[in-house]
Design a protein around this motif. Structure first.
Motif, short mmCIF file in Angstrom:
data_model
loop_
_atom_site.label_atom_id
_atom_site.label_comp_id
_atom_site.label_asym_id
_atom_site.label_seq_id
_atom_site.Cartn_x
_atom_site.Cartn_y
_atom_site.Cartn_z
N ALA A 257 2.34 1.71 -3.40
CA ALA A 257 1.34 2.24 -4.32
C ALA A 257 1.18 3.76 -4.14
O ALA A 257 1.07 4.49 -5.13
CB ALA A 257 0.00 1.54 -4.11
N HIS B 243 4.23 5.38 -5.78
CA HIS B 243 4.14 5.39 -7.24
C HIS B 243 3.13 6.42 -7.72
O HIS B 243 3.36 7.10 -8.73
CB HIS B 243 3.78 4.00 -7.78
CG HIS B 243 4.92 3.04 -7.77
ND1 HIS B 243 6.17 3.33 -8.27
CD2 HIS B 243 5.00 1.76 -7.32
CE1 HIS B 243 6.97 2.29 -8.14
NE2 HIS B 243 6.28 1.32 -7.55
N GLU C 114 0.83 -1.21 0.00
CA GLU C 114 0.00 0.00 0.00
C GLU C 114 0.87 1.26 0.00
O GLU C 114 0.56 2.24 -0.70
CB GLU C 114 -0.94 0.00 1.19
CG GLU C 114 -2.04 -1.04 1.09
CD GLU C 114 -2.98 -0.98 2.27
OE1 GLU C 114 -3.76 0.00 2.34
OE2 GLU C 114 -2.92 -1.89 3.10
#
Length: 77
Positions: free
Chosen positions: A45, A48, A42
């Motif tokens: 993510a 990113h 998580e």
């Protein structure tokens, strides 16, 4: 550094990069030691998403990222 491989070192790097990219003033509020390796995917993510936005996040997006980091943070004490 291969950020796709979960490790404590990579987790610390991700959190520090997120703080830097969000331009967090009081960086002590987001301590990498308060995050679990189990939540690595998580956090990666989030990292990113911030990179894709090329540091051009809206205030709403910044607030969302900070809320998510708060949700993932281990309770103190």
């Amino acid at each position: 550094m291969n950020l796709e491989t979960p490790s404590q070192e990579n987790l610390v790097h991700l959190i520090n990069e997120i703080k830097s990219r969000l331009k967090v003033v009081n960086t002590a509020l987001i301590d990498p030691q308060e995050y679990r390796l189990e939540d690595y995917a998580e956090i990666l993510a989030l990292y990113h998403m911030i990179r894709r936005k090329d540091d051009r996040l809206t205030m709403m997006e910044i607030e969302g990222v900070l809320e998510e980091l708060g949700r993932l943070r281990r309770p103190r004490g």
